[in-house]
Enzyme design. Structure first.
Site, PDB file in Angstrom:
ATOM      1  N   HIS A  86       9.003   7.245   8.028  1.00  0.00           N
ATOM      2  CA  HIS A  86       9.597   7.326   6.685  1.00  0.00           C
ATOM      3  C   HIS A  86      11.066   7.745   6.848  1.00  0.00           C
ATOM      4  O   HIS A  86      11.430   8.401   7.816  1.00  0.00           O
ATOM      5  CB  HIS A  86       8.808   8.303   5.811  1.00  0.00           C
ATOM      6  CG  HIS A  86       7.496   7.720   5.350  1.00  0.00           C
ATOM      7  ND1 HIS A  86       7.317   7.187   4.104  1.00  0.00           N
ATOM      8  CD2 HIS A  86       6.317   7.537   6.002  1.00  0.00           C
ATOM      9  CE1 HIS A  86       6.078   6.726   3.984  1.00  0.00           C
ATOM     10  NE2 HIS A  86       5.447   6.927   5.134  1.00  0.00           N
ATOM     11  N   ASN A 127       9.159   4.331   3.475  1.00  0.00           N
ATOM     12  CA  ASN A 127       9.238   3.958   4.886  1.00  0.00           C
ATOM     13  C   ASN A 127      10.620   3.355   5.142  1.00  0.00           C
ATOM     14  O   ASN A 127      11.308   2.943   4.221  1.00  0.00           O
ATOM     15  CB  ASN A 127       8.208   2.865   5.200  1.00  0.00           C
ATOM     16  CG  ASN A 127       6.803   3.318   4.944  1.00  0.00           C
ATOM     17  OD1 ASN A 127       6.357   3.326   3.811  1.00  0.00           O
ATOM     18  ND2 ASN A 127       6.112   3.714   5.984  1.00  0.00           N
ATOM     19  N   HIS A 148       5.566   4.503  12.591  1.00  0.00           N
ATOM     20  CA  HIS A 148       5.476   4.463  11.118  1.00  0.00           C
ATOM     21  C   HIS A 148       6.396   5.567  10.596  1.00  0.00           C
ATOM     22  O   HIS A 148       5.958   6.681  10.334  1.00  0.00           O
ATOM     23  CB  HIS A 148       4.016   4.684  10.715  1.00  0.00           C
ATOM     24  CG  HIS A 148       3.761   4.685   9.244  1.00  0.00           C
ATOM     25  ND1 HIS A 148       3.161   3.634   8.584  1.00  0.00           N
ATOM     26  CD2 HIS A 148       3.999   5.607   8.290  1.00  0.00           C
ATOM     27  CE1 HIS A 148       3.040   3.915   7.297  1.00  0.00           C
ATOM     28  NE2 HIS A 148       3.541   5.112   7.090  1.00  0.00           N
ATOM     29  N   ARG A 183       0.834  -1.208   0.000  1.00  0.00           N
ATOM     30  CA  ARG A 183       0.000   0.000   0.000  1.00  0.00           C
ATOM     31  C   ARG A 183       0.873   1.264   0.000  1.00  0.00           C
ATOM     32  O   ARG A 183       0.962   1.961  -0.994  1.00  0.00           O
ATOM     33  CB  ARG A 183      -0.950  -0.026   1.225  1.00  0.00           C
ATOM     34  CG  ARG A 183      -2.040   1.029   1.207  1.00  0.00           C
ATOM     35  CD  ARG A 183      -1.623   2.414   1.637  1.00  0.00           C
ATOM     36  NE  ARG A 183      -1.048   2.472   2.976  1.00  0.00           N
ATOM     37  CZ  ARG A 183      -0.470   3.546   3.469  1.00  0.00           C
ATOM     38  NH1 ARG A 183      -0.387   4.656   2.755  1.00  0.00           N
ATOM     39  NH2 ARG A 183       0.062   3.542   4.683  1.00  0.00           N
ATOM     40  N   ASP A 184       1.577   1.512   1.095  1.00  0.00           N
ATOM     41  CA  ASP A 184       2.360   2.749   1.197  1.00  0.00           C
ATOM     42  C   ASP A 184       3.471   2.747   0.154  1.00  0.00           C
ATOM     43  O   ASP A 184       3.801   3.790  -0.430  1.00  0.00           O
ATOM     44  CB  ASP A 184       2.966   2.868   2.607  1.00  0.00           C
ATOM     45  CG  ASP A 184       3.232   4.302   3.023  1.00  0.00           C
ATOM     46  OD1 ASP A 184       3.320   5.168   2.146  1.00  0.00           O
ATOM     47  OD2 ASP A 184       3.369   4.560   4.234  1.00  0.00           O
ATOM     48  N   CYS A 241       4.340   9.400   0.370  1.00  0.00           N
ATOM     49  CA  CYS A 241       2.963   9.863   0.277  1.00  0.00           C
ATOM     50  C   CYS A 241       2.866  10.905  -0.833  1.00  0.00           C
ATOM     51  O   CYS A 241       3.578  11.910  -0.817  1.00  0.00           O
ATOM     52  CB  CYS A 241       2.511  10.462   1.610  1.00  0.00           C
ATOM     53  SG  CYS A 241       0.830  11.097   1.511  1.00  0.00           S
TER      54      CYS A 241
HETATM   55  P1  HMG Z   1     -13.279  13.770  -2.146  1.00  0.00           P
HETATM   56  O1  HMG Z   1     -12.972  14.122  -3.569  1.00  0.00           O
HETATM   57  O2  HMG Z   1     -13.394  14.873  -1.154  1.00  0.00           O
HETATM   58  O3  HMG Z   1     -14.543  12.802  -1.981  1.00  0.00           O
HETATM   59  O4  HMG Z   1     -12.165  12.761  -1.671  1.00  0.00           O
HETATM   60  P2  HMG Z   1     -15.968  12.727  -2.581  1.00  0.00           P
HETATM   61  O5  HMG Z   1     -16.764  11.985  -1.571  1.00  0.00           O
HETATM   62  O6  HMG Z   1     -16.404  14.085  -3.046  1.00  0.00           O
HETATM   63  O7  HMG Z   1     -15.768  11.764  -3.855  1.00  0.00           O
HETATM   64  C1  HMG Z   1     -15.112  12.163  -5.025  1.00  0.00           C
HETATM   65  C2  HMG Z   1     -15.095  10.992  -5.991  1.00  0.00           C
HETATM   66  O8  HMG Z   1     -14.316   9.916  -5.462  1.00  0.00           O
HETATM   67  C3  HMG Z   1     -16.474  10.399  -6.274  1.00  0.00           C
HETATM   68  O9  HMG Z   1     -16.434   9.892  -7.595  1.00  0.00           O
HETATM   69  C4  HMG Z   1     -16.547   9.245  -5.307  1.00  0.00           C
HETATM   70  O10 HMG Z   1     -17.423   8.229  -5.718  1.00  0.00           O
HETATM   71  C5  HMG Z   1     -15.134   8.750  -5.316  1.00  0.00           C
HETATM   72  P3  HMG Z   1     -17.189  10.680  -8.794  1.00  0.00           P
HETATM   73  O11 HMG Z   1     -18.606  10.821  -8.347  1.00  0.00           O
HETATM   74  O12 HMG Z   1     -16.465  12.008  -8.907  1.00  0.00           O
HETATM   75  O13 HMG Z   1     -16.970   9.780  -9.975  1.00  0.00           O
HETATM   76  N1  HMG Z   1     -14.761   8.105  -4.042  1.00  0.00           N
HETATM   77  C6  HMG Z   1     -14.225   6.885  -3.950  1.00  0.00           C
HETATM   78  N2  HMG Z   1     -13.884   5.955  -4.858  1.00  0.00           N
HETATM   79  C7  HMG Z   1     -13.364   4.815  -4.405  1.00  0.00           C
HETATM   80  N3  HMG Z   1     -13.134   4.558  -3.093  1.00  0.00           N
HETATM   81  C8  HMG Z   1     -13.452   5.458  -2.166  1.00  0.00           C
HETATM   82  C9  HMG Z   1     -14.030   6.676  -2.583  1.00  0.00           C
HETATM   83  N4  HMG Z   1     -14.444   7.765  -1.913  1.00  0.00           N
HETATM   84  C10 HMG Z   1     -14.892   8.628  -2.823  1.00  0.00           C
HETATM   85  N5  HMG Z   1     -13.214   5.190  -0.877  1.00  0.00           N
HETATM   86  C11 HMG Z   1     -11.276  11.000  -0.292  1.00  0.00           C
HETATM   87  C12 HMG Z   1     -12.116  12.269  -0.349  1.00  0.00           C
HETATM   88  C13 HMG Z   1     -10.986  10.706   1.155  1.00  0.00           C
HETATM   89  C14 HMG Z   1     -12.047   9.873  -0.932  1.00  0.00           C
HETATM   90  C15 HMG Z   1      -9.987  11.272  -1.095  1.00  0.00           C
HETATM   91  O14 HMG Z   1      -9.397  12.419  -0.590  1.00  0.00           O
HETATM   92  C16 HMG Z   1      -9.010  10.129  -1.011  1.00  0.00           C
HETATM   93  O15 HMG Z   1      -9.252   9.030  -1.497  1.00  0.00           O
HETATM   94  N6  HMG Z   1      -7.850  10.371  -0.364  1.00  0.00           N
HETATM   95  C17 HMG Z   1      -6.879   9.318  -0.168  1.00  0.00           C
HETATM   96  C18 HMG Z   1      -5.535   9.878  -0.224  1.00  0.00           C
HETATM   97  C19 HMG Z   1      -4.539   8.786   0.053  1.00  0.00           C
HETATM   98  O16 HMG Z   1      -4.806   7.612  -0.147  1.00  0.00           O
HETATM   99  N7  HMG Z   1      -3.325   9.200   0.509  1.00  0.00           N
HETATM  100  C20 HMG Z   1      -2.270   8.282   0.778  1.00  0.00           C
HETATM  101  C21 HMG Z   1      -2.531   7.415   1.962  1.00  0.00           C
HETATM  102  S1  HMG Z   1      -2.240   8.232   3.508  1.00  0.00           S
HETATM  103  C22 HMG Z   1      -0.542   8.059   3.764  1.00  0.00           C
HETATM  104  O17 HMG Z   1       0.178   7.641   2.902  1.00  0.00           O
HETATM  105  C23 HMG Z   1      -0.003   8.336   5.147  1.00  0.00           C
HETATM  106  C24 HMG Z   1       0.238   7.061   5.955  1.00  0.00           C
HETATM  107  O18 HMG Z   1       1.120   6.180   5.263  1.00  0.00           O
HETATM  108  C25 HMG Z   1       0.854   7.429   7.318  1.00  0.00           C
HETATM  109  C26 HMG Z   1       2.070   8.361   7.195  1.00  0.00           C
HETATM  110  O19 HMG Z   1       3.032   8.018   6.484  1.00  0.00           O
HETATM  111  O20 HMG Z   1       2.006   9.426   7.811  1.00  0.00           O
HETATM  112  C27 HMG Z   1      -1.063   6.311   6.229  1.00  0.00           C
HETATM  113 MG    MG Z   2       3.276   6.310   5.260  1.00  0.00          MG
END
Ligand code: HMG
Ligand code: MG
Length: 298
Positions: A210, A250, A208, A16-17, A241
């Protein structure tokens, strides 16, 4: 006085990450093979994907397909990210038994990463966690930017502890503390963990880190001295990210396991198979192996 643990739980986050940040699109069979090899290395906790918006993270657009094709071993815990109800519903359909919700200790990062405020994110998680519970799914929480934010710079440890506490109150069984941009140093890591230990036992707090500034292993060691015993890591140091510019992978799982083996701290991982997996995925992606240990052993 040092309180080094006897065992450490490793949470492997590379599928994933690690893969969410790759520029090239990675085919499903490579992802499945990576997960299988990680499992064969003795890793018991693997974060396999994220049910996030494919518009935001195209690399994980195949999450449902991946779950359909995943050959699951009985003793392995396969988990996935779920930012909202839609993600949770997809995780249920994908027969995932552990999910993770994710927010941050920084407002700007939360906005960039999940398009809401910290408060809104916690409100959003409430029904997600309720739904998970109805399906017997356990929920992990992530707090990003615990040692610095790409947009706001320094982050207050009280804020980290406060968000961590909220995640526990909502029903998370474990919270992972993310140094998303890898700027932390050992004393800062220790102070941050101490702040969180005021609100939860160490058995529920994961590191966690990086490795962007090359500090992750030192930071982990500092926290091990406090007794920390859950470490997130990514084979070959894959990852980063997309919403934290310049954030690299990481800490490499090989580097963590090498250090822990040398300290007689058990992880249950077959080191040789792990190193081979790191070399295999680096060759497959044609990227540099970002594990120092992996590089040394080639
Ligand atoms: P949004 O645009 O505000 O949401 O995104 P929305 O509800 O308005 O939906 C927009 C569109 O996305 C719609 O589609 C939804 O159906 C679709 P459209 O009608 O335009 O065709 N949608 C989805 N599709 C599939 N699965 C879903 C989903 N939700 C909505 N779950 C949202 C809000 C949270 C969805 C968006 O901002 C998002 O997906 N963000 C994820 C970002 C991400 O994955 N970042 C990386 C992971 S975090 C990280 O790496 C840190 C970590 O490792 C820890 C660290 O290192 O600190 C964990
Ligand atoms: Mg991370």
């Amino acid at each position: 006085m040092s309180k080094l643990p006897k065992n450490v739980k490793i949470v492997e986050v590379s599928p994933r990450d690690g893969l969410q940040n790759e520029k090239q699109l990675i085919d499903l069979s490579t992802k499945l093979s990576l997960i299988e090899r990680l499992g064969n290395s003795g890793i018991k906790n693997i974060e396999v994907t994220g049910f996030v918006s494919p518009k935001w993270i195209p690399q994980l657009a195949d999450s449902s397909e991946l779950c359909k094709n995943l050959i699951r071993k009985k003793n392995i815990n396969y988990s996935a990210l779920t930012p909202n109800i839609k993600g949770m519903e997809l995780a249920i359909a994908g027969n995932i038994k552990e999910v993770a919700v994710f927010t941050a200790a920084s407002e700007s990062f939360t906005k960039k990463n999940i398009n809401c405020t910290i408060k809104e994110s916690l409100q959003r998680f409430k029904p997600v966690i309720e739904l998970a519970k109805q399906h017997g799914i356990i929920v992990r929480g992530y707090v990003s930017c615990v040692l610095g934010c790409p947009y706001e710079g320094q982050v207050d440890t009280h804020k980290v502890a406060e968000v961590t506490e909220q995640l526990f109150k909502l029903g998370c069984y474990e919270v992972s503390l993310g140094d998303t941009i890898g700027t932390g140093t050992p004393s800062a890591a220790k102070n941050m963990l101490l702040a969180c230990m005021n609100i939860a036992p160490l058995e529920k707090l994961a590191l966690h880190f990086h490795n962007t500034y090359g500090q992750a292993l030192a930071n982990i060691y500092a926290c091990l001295e406090l007794g920390a015993n859950i470490i997130d890591a990514s084979v070959a140091g894959l990852g980063g990210c997309p919403y934290a510019k310049g954030a690299s992978g990481n800490i490499a799982t090989e580097d963590v396991v090498y250090m822990l083996n040398g300290m007689n701290i058990d992880t249950g991982i077959d080191f040789k198979k792990l190193v081979e997996t790191g070399q295999w995925i680096s060759q497959k992606l044609q990227t540099e192996n970002n594990s120092q240990v992996g590089k040394a052993l080639i």
